[in-house]
Every structure is written in structure tokens, then in C-alpha cells.
Design an enzyme around this catalytic site. Structure first.
Site, PDB file in Angstrom:
ATOM      1  N   LYS A   1     -13.588  -0.685   5.571  1.00  0.00           N
ATOM      2  CA  LYS A   1     -14.210  -1.497   4.531  1.00  0.00           C
ATOM      3  C   LYS A   1     -15.269  -2.447   5.064  1.00  0.00           C
ATOM      4  O   LYS A   1     -16.345  -2.537   4.512  1.00  0.00           O
ATOM      5  CB  LYS A   1     -13.145  -2.313   3.776  1.00  0.00           C
ATOM      6  CG  LYS A   1     -12.305  -1.483   2.833  1.00  0.00           C
ATOM      7  CD  LYS A   1     -11.098  -0.935   3.518  1.00  0.00           C
ATOM      8  CE  LYS A   1     -10.194  -0.204   2.546  1.00  0.00           C
ATOM      9  NZ  LYS A   1      -9.213   0.642   3.270  1.00  0.00           N
TER      10      LYS A   1
ATOM     11  N   ASP B   1      -1.098  -5.502   9.128  1.00  0.00           N
ATOM     12  CA  ASP B   1      -2.074  -4.526   8.653  1.00  0.00           C
ATOM     13  C   ASP B   1      -3.298  -5.349   8.264  1.00  0.00           C
ATOM     14  O   ASP B   1      -3.236  -6.140   7.319  1.00  0.00           O
ATOM     15  CB  ASP B   1      -1.510  -3.771   7.435  1.00  0.00           C
ATOM     16  CG  ASP B   1      -2.441  -2.667   6.963  1.00  0.00           C
ATOM     17  OD1 ASP B   1      -1.998  -1.808   6.177  1.00  0.00           O
ATOM     18  OD2 ASP B   1      -3.629  -2.650   7.373  1.00  0.00           O
TER      19      ASP B   1
ATOM     20  N   TRP C   1       0.856  -1.167   0.000  1.00  0.00           N
ATOM     21  CA  TRP C   1       0.000   0.000   0.000  1.00  0.00           C
ATOM     22  C   TRP C   1       0.896   1.222   0.000  1.00  0.00           C
ATOM     23  O   TRP C   1       1.837   1.326   0.798  1.00  0.00           O
ATOM     24  CB  TRP C   1      -0.878  -0.006   1.254  1.00  0.00           C
ATOM     25  CG  TRP C   1      -1.809   1.159   1.376  1.00  0.00           C
ATOM     26  CD1 TRP C   1      -2.586   1.697   0.379  1.00  0.00           C
ATOM     27  CD2 TRP C   1      -2.072   1.931   2.546  1.00  0.00           C
ATOM     28  NE1 TRP C   1      -3.316   2.747   0.870  1.00  0.00           N
ATOM     29  CE2 TRP C   1      -3.033   2.910   2.202  1.00  0.00           C
ATOM     30  CE3 TRP C   1      -1.604   1.896   3.865  1.00  0.00           C
ATOM     31  CZ2 TRP C   1      -3.531   3.841   3.112  1.00  0.00           C
ATOM     32  CZ3 TRP C   1      -2.107   2.820   4.772  1.00  0.00           C
ATOM     33  CH2 TRP C   1      -3.055   3.783   4.396  1.00  0.00           C
TER      34      TRP C   1
END
Lengths: 403, 405
Positions: free
Chosen positions: B251, B215, B133
């Protein structure tokens, strides 16, 4: 074996005081060190009626979604907050060289600003008042500003602003130093410079090339008038300063836990807006990506709606008036008891800060004997005083003072 | 004269610049495959029904006030979040040596964790996957780490995991280095190690005494199963590792803009919890004082209400199934067209994103010629695909690959 075996416990004295209060089993214990938060006359937190209205409207709006906000925040909020602080006739606003960066309330606005000043402008020295809000130094240090210095502010002797000391310290500050200024209702002294004194401060800062970083956490609580309390920031802006101002809507909108803040940036050239915004974008992105929506939507709703704005001003006046009354009652009660000394400070102070005038050891007696909790500086939050407890508090202070 | 006259225009953040471009594009068949935010089959954002229900309940609850949260956040929220990640019976929880800290979504958890590791443990080196990311580097750098290094991850050639390169790079890592691991649904490749590969990775991490920082932005969202998506983190805990895990509820709860996150901390000694909490408290006080309430209250409300919790799990399954369905459809469409290349990776990969394998020139061509907005790296977000645009996208990829090989 652990990676963490050398980690030391950091104790926070306010928290420890709170834990001590929590463990106290005395029936009539009273905590006056409640932080900087408003309480109504029943001693309870108060969600502003205008906020409840706004929140219900927002909850029922099926058109709203939860998509990411822009990195610099909800634009209708930052524009409104910036314009409201500086005034829509502000030259900086008209010339499009002022903008806002939505932040996680005032604390984070300070951090974002400090990080920008140190990482992007390479600034190292910052000044804060003696005394000041306990987090100023931490926020700036963690934001990368290497050198903390104090400027004189409060005179214990005169129980007033040490104006000469203040000017002297600013006059000897190195060019380019960042100076944290409380826009109004200085925390924790409750003592503000007069308009003339502000003009003189501005003059020195202009001459010495110092950078003003305002902290406006209590706008509306100094005079009861939201706009009047913007005087100092507007003065500097009118005088052509570039400046930062960390705005918090925690207290005046009572939105404490929704973390609504705005870092106002005033530049002297509109062409610099884009590069400066782009650097703030990176700072925010590297910290939390983009800010929370809920509180900003509520604030935006209120700031952008004349009706609601007027109701807000009313709600603020309600809080201000109660605090003013309690100051009057407490002072009156102490004077009536014949407590020795001058108690005019209590009604002279503005904002939430209130001074008992007690020494550290006297504060300890106040806690031990009367189970009334204040900070060891002798200060407490006037909002913790109610019509039901003001006499009790006055008697306790009187008792500690005279014994 | 201005203090700011030498401020340089910073590089734009690609994914936002892309969305902006797409928004301004008037081409009717434009498709935004940039940002990782869920979309319905109609291409619209989706506020989860459980979230609306929770929000209404909270707005009408007169007992709630706006008082500052504790610095480390709503305890009910962070306990539930940590439990959701580690599992109720996790040895770390049973032994009281794991806790959660409410943070500003996943990014905030990474930043707070990184700042703690740099400030309090004096850590200087961190490792991130190649690719990762795009924000990982900035967050750790700004958090105080001095040196970021890559570990091999994605193999262009095999369109899969370069496990040998991965392990080799870890074996060469200095002791005590922090390593960022994606708990599941790797961003941007969508390619996760297998269980066996995770075992090998864990062994090297243990051997080299590296510190794992997970993560976890897609728990539940990746496979539809909360437990399955937490399996790797749980495995590491079972193996006795101390670790951090940055959890995002952006999300899986669709709460993107309310910034709901949790930093799960697993220590190997319960006595260290208090000192560590106190130092993390300082990190947060020096950054934003205390976290925002709204989003965390919503999540807490849902997680603690069995009915709503079950509804939420349905909502997650809806989202992950739609994504899996779109992967199938895209692969089918590409294969039917006879698009050059092997497209099995589209359905082998997991989560929102897919590394299509398109190179930079091809990706830019997709944007310019076909108005299909995707990252230069070849990453697409599956969320942007719908039954009505998947054929258009497949044709665009076909045209691109046959024209610009």
C-alpha cells in the site's frame, strides 16, 4: 531469557564453500560451484538480450499498473507457459483440462504441488532420484509429504543411468506414490533417460498407479531446442497421465531473481479444473496471497510474441552452444594431458552439471593446492569454465588425479 | 478415474468474488468499496511517480543482472525496511539484535514467521483479533499452528475498541502463545487502541509471556507520518520485547503486485541472530528458495535516495490525506441526510477501511440494490470513495438503514 535460545545454527555446505572461497586470498582462485546459473565466456552473468528488450518495453508501458494479480497468477503468462510446455495440439490443452498456476519459480511450484498433494489428496509417499537437486526433499517435506524415498538413478560404476535399478524401485512403489522426475538435463548428473527408456518408465508408472511430478528447470539446455526438451512431459501427457510439472524460467530466460515459474496441472476431466483451482487458490492465498508480476510479464511478453520467441530460442542456443564447446574443450584438454581414465562423461552429460570424477578427498586437494572450488561430490557447473580458464582447470584436475 | 475426483470446491475468497461481481456489473453508478487498493479522486489506480522514476532508472542500469538474491533477500532493502520501522536509534538496532528478511509482501512475512515459530519454536497456539484480516487464520494454520483463538476487539455496541474484553482474553492466554497485533490502521475496523491502551496491552503481554507478532501493512499510509504509524512497534521494542513484525510495501508504495515485504525480527540477544537467520533461511529455501528482486530493488532505490525518499513521503501524504478527506465527506453526507446512527466513528477510524456498522443483510442490500460493493461484515474501503460518488454512497446507506432497520 529469550524465546529463541534453543535455536540451533543450520549450516549449508554450499554456502560454507562459498564463504571459504570468498576468504581465499589467492590471486587465481576459481569458483566452479556457482550453483545452477549461466555464465558467458568472460565468466559473467548474462542477461538475455530478448529479456532486456521486453523489460524496456514493459517499463515504458504507461498503461500497466501495479494492481494485485489474480491469486493463480497472470493468466496470459500461465496459459502461454502451459501451452508451450504441452504443445498447442496437446489433447489436454484442447480438452481444457490442463492449466497453470503461476509460482515463485520452480522451487515454489514444487512446494505448491506438494502441499496440494499432501493437504488435499492426503498423499504421503514421494520418490526422488538418487541423486537429485538438494532442495527436492526439503520442499516436499515442508509441503507436508511425510515419507521420502529414493529411486536408484546414477550408477557410479558405469557412470551412467542405473536403468534397471530405477525400474525396480518404481515397480515396488506403493500405488499413488508421487514420483519426482527431471524432465530433462537431470540435476546433478546431467544424464537423461533415452526416449525408449522414458516409454518404459511411463509404462511402469501407469501399471503401478504412480503420480508423475515433473521438474523442468533446464528446458532448452539438454538439446539446445526448447521444444525438443519437452519430450518426456509430452510423452506422459499423450499417454493419458494426470501429472504436475514445475516449470522454471530462471535458467532458460535467465530470469533467476525475478522468480518466474508455473505449476502445470494436467487432469483427466475438465470438470475437475474448477475445484482443483479453488484449492490451489487457498494454498497460494495462505502462503503469499498472489504472485509477483514483473518477471511473469516479461516471460508472457516473450512467449506470446513470435518474433521475441524466436530471439529467445536463439539466446538459448547461444548458451547451449557455449556450454557444449566448453565440455569439448575440457575433455580435449584432459585427454591431451594424458589424464588417466575415460573422460567421455564430460561430453555425454547435458545441462549444466559436470563431473570431475574426483573423490571427496581429491576435491579437497583441488581446493587446497589449486584454489579451484568444486562440490565435494566432484561436481561443478560447466558454465564456470571459459576459454581463458579451461586449460588451467584441466591441468589442475590432471595434477590432483596423478599425484 | 482421476486422482482428483474427490476434490471439493473451496470457499471463494469474499473480497475477490466481490471485485469480480463488480467488474461484471454494467450498472453505471456502481461503486467498488471492497478491495483495499488505493484509488485516485478519479477512481483509478495510482502508480507512484517515485516508483515510475525508480523503474526507469533500474531498467536502464546495465550493471544490474538477474543473479539469484540471497535467500534472506537484498540486504540494503531489508536493512532500510527494518530501520524505517524501528527507527535508526532503536536499541535493538544499536545492539545488533534486530534484522530484516525480505519476503513476499506482508502475507509472505506472516507465513515465514509463522512457519518458523511453529517449526523451530514448537509454537501451537495463536491469537487473532475479533474481527481481523480474513487471511490471518489461513496463513497461521498452513504455517503449522494447531490452534487459533480470538481475542475480543471490536464492540458492536460502542462501535469502538472493547479494551476490557481484549485484556481479559489476553490474561487467559496460555504462556508463550503468539498474538497477532495490528501495528496501526486495524483491518477491518480502522479502530486502533490509544497510546494508553497499548501500554495496558503491553503489560499483559509481558505478564503472560506472550509473543507479539505485529502486522504492519500501513506504515505511513495511515496517518501520513511514518514515525507516528510505527509508534506502537517502537514502544514494544523499547519495553524490551522480542517480536516479529510483518511489513508490507504493497500500500505505501503502491507496489501491490510486486510482493514487497519484510519480516523484522527483534531478539534480545545479538548472539541469537546467526542461528535464527540460518533457520529462517531453511524455511524460505523449503518454500520458494529466494525472493523476487524487482519490487525490493525499487523500494531500496527510493529509501536510499534522499530526494526520492522525500518525494515518496509526499506521495504517502497525498494518499493518506485523500482517504482522510473522503472519511470527512462521507460522514458529512451521512449526517446531512439525517442517516440514523452516530457516524463519528467514520472519522475516528484510521486507514483504508471502515467498519460502517451495517450488518450482513444491510451490506448485501447495498450490493444488490445499490450496486455498492462492500463486505458482508460491513467493511468498506475508503479508497473506493471519490468526490463524485460519495453522495451516492451516503444516500445508499441512508436508504438501506431506513428501509432495513
Amino acid at each position: 531469557m529469550s524465546f529463541f535460545s534453543e535455536v540451533k545454527t543450520h549450516s549449508i555446505d554450499v554456502f560454507e564453500l562459498f564463504m571459504r572461497f570468498h576468504r581465499d586470498t589467492h590471486e587465481n582462485k576459481l569458483n566452479l560451484a556457482i550453483g545452477v546459473a549461466y555464465r558467458d565466456d568472460s565468466g559473467l552473468p548474462w542477461t538475455l538480450p530478448v529479456v532486456r528488450t521486453a523489460e524496456q518495453t514493459v517499463a515504458e508501458d504507461e498503461n500497466l499498473d501495479n494492481e494485485y494479480l489474480p491469486v493463480l497468477g497472470l493468466e496470459e503468462f500461465t496459459t502461454a507457459a502451459t501451452r508451450w510446455l504441452l504443445g498447442s495440439d496437446s489433447i489436454a490443452v484442447v480438452e481444457k483440462r490442463a492449466f497453470g498456476v503461476q509460482s515463485i519459480s520452480g522451487a515454489n511450484a514444487l512446494r505448491l504441488g506438494a502441499e496440494f498433494l499432501s493437504q488435499v489428496l492426503g498423499k504421503t509417499v514421494f520418490y526422488y532420484s538418487n541423486p537429485t537437486w538438494r532442495s527436492h526433499e526439503l520442499l516436499f517435506k515442508n509441503g507436508g509429504m511425510a515419507e521420502a524415498r529414493q529411486y536408484r538413478y546414477w550408477s557410479e560404476k558405469t557412470k551412467n543411468l542405473d536403468f534397471d535399478g530405477l525400474l525396480e524401485d518404481l515397480e515396488s512403489a506403493p500405488r499413488g506414490s508421487v514420483v519426482i522426475l527431471h524432465a530433462c538435463a537431470q540435476n546433478p548428473t546431467g544424464c537423461d533417460p533415452t526416449e525408449d527408456q522414458w516409454r518404459r518408465i511411463a509404462g511402469v508408472m501407469r501399471e503401478k498407479g504412480l503420480f508423475p511430478f515433473f521438474d523442468t528447470a533446464l528446458q532448452g539446455f539438454a538439446s539446445g531446442d526448447l521444444v525438443r526438451d519437452a519430450f518426456a512431459v509430452r510423452l506422459f501427457e499423450r499417454m493419458g497421465f494426470e501429472l504436475f510439472c514445475a516449470q522454471s524460467f530462471s535458467k532458460n530466460l535467465g530470469l533467476y531473481n525475478e522468480r518466474v515459474g508455473n505449476l502445470v496441472v494436467v487432469l483427466n476431466d475438465p470438470k475437475l479444473v474448477d475445484p482443483v483451482k479453488s484449492q490451489f487458490t487457498l494454498i497460494v492465498r495462505g502462503m503469499y496471497s498472489n504472485p509477483p508480476s514483473h518477471g511473469a510479464r516479461i516471460a508472457s511478453y516473450i512467449l506470446n510474441n513470435t518474433n521475441l520467441y524466436d530471439k529467445w530460442q536463439d539466446n538459448v542456443l547461444t548458451m547451449f552452444t557455449r556450454m557444449k564447446e566448453m565440455r569439448g574443450s575440457l575433455r580435449g584438454a584432459l585427454e591431451q594431458l594424458g589424464a588417466p581414465g575415460d573422460w567421455s562423461l564430460i561430453t555425454r552429460q547435458v545441462g549444466m552439471a559436470c563431473d570431475t570424477g574426483l573423490t571427496e578427498s581429491q576435491c579437497e586437494v583441488l581446493i587446497e593446492r589449486h584454489h579451484i572450488y568444486v562440490l565435494k561430490s566432484g561436481r561443478f557447473n560447466i558454465c564456470a569454465v571459459t576459454s581463458a580458464n579451461v586449460d588451467l582447470i584441466a591441468k589442475a584436475i590432471y595434477d590432483v588425479f596423478t599425484s | 478415474m482421476s486422482w482428483f475426483c474427490d476434490v471439493e470446491l473451496g470457499p471463494p475468497i469474499e473480497v475477490f468474488a466481490l471485485t469480480k461481481q463488480c467488474t461484471e456489473d454494467t450498472f453505471e453508478q456502481k461503486v467498488n468499496l471492497g478491495v483495499g487498493a488505493y484509488r485516485t479522486n478519479e477512481g483509478k489506480p495510482w502508480v507512484l511517480p517515485v516508483v515510475r522514476a525508480a523503474e526507469k532508472a533500474l531498467a536502464n542500469d546495465e550493471t544490474l543482472n538477474k543473479e539469484y538474491l540471497p535467500v534472506l533477500g537484498i540486504d540494503a532493502f531489508s536493512s532500510a525496511a527494518t530501520r524505517m520501522l524501528l527507527g535508526e536509534e532503536s536499541p535493538a538496532l544499536v545492539e545488533n539484535r534486530a534484522f530484516g528478511v525480505q519476503t513476499l509482501s506482508g502475507t509472505g512475512a506472516l507465513r515465514v514467521g509463522a512457519e518458523f515459530l511453529a517449526r523451530n519454536l514448537g509454537k501451537t497456539v495463536f491469537y487473532y483479533s475479533s474481527p481481523t484480516w480474513e487471511n490471518h487464520k489461513l496463513v497461521f494454520k498452513n504455517g503449522g499452528f494447531l490452534e487459533g483463538r480470538e481475542y475480543r476487539y471490536w464492540s458492536e455496541k460502542t462501535r469502538g475498541l472493547d479494551i476490557d474484553g481484549f485484556l481479559e482474553d489476553l490474561r487467559n492466554a496460555p504462556e508463550g502463545a503468539v498474538i497477532i497485533l495490528h501495528a496501526c490502521a486495524h483491518n477491518p475496523t480502522g479502530c486502533d487502541p490509544t497510546e494508553e491502551q497499548w501500554r495496558q496491552i503491553a503489560e499483559v503481554v509481558k505478564e503472560r509471556k506472550l509473543f507479539p507478532f505485529f502486522d504492519s501493512a500501513y506504515q505511513g499510509f495511515a496517518s501520513g507520518d511514518l514515525i507516528k504509524d510505527a509508534a506502537t512497534v517502537r514502544y514494544f521494542v523499547q519495553q524490551g520485547f522480542e517480536l516479529f513484525c510483518a511489513q508490507s510495501f504493497a500500500k505505501n508504495f503502491g507496489l501491490y503486485n510486486e510482493r514487497v515485504g519484510n519480516l523484522t525480527v527483534v531478539l534480545n540477544n545479538a548472539e541469537l541472530v546467526a542461528p535464527v537467520k540460518s533457520q529462517i533461511t531453511l524455511v524460505i529455501r523449503g518454500m520458494y528458495s529466494n525472493p523476487p528482486s524487482h519490487g525490493a530493488r525499487i523500494v531500496s532505490y527510493v529509501l536510499s535516495n534522499p530526494d526520492l525518499y522525500n518525494q515518496w513521503r509526499d506521495n504517502i501524504r497525498t494518499m493518506s490525506s485523500r482517504i482522510i478527506e473522503m472519511r470527512k465527506k462521507l460522514r458529512e453526507a451521512l449526517e446531512v441526510l439525517g442517516t440514523p446512527g452516530d457516524w463519528t466513528h467514520i472519522t475516528n477510524q484510521i486507514g483504508m477501511f471502515s467498519y460502517t456498522g451495517l450488518n450482513e443483510i444491510q451490506s448485501l442490500h447495498m450490493v444488490k440494490k445499490h450496486h455498492v460493493y462492500m463486505l458482508r461484515s460491513g467493511r468498506i474501503s475508503m479508497c473506493g470513495l471519490t468526490p463524485s460518488n460519495v453522495d451516492y454512497v451516503a444516500k445508499a446507506i441512508y436508504e438501506t438503514l431506513t428501509t432495513l432497520s
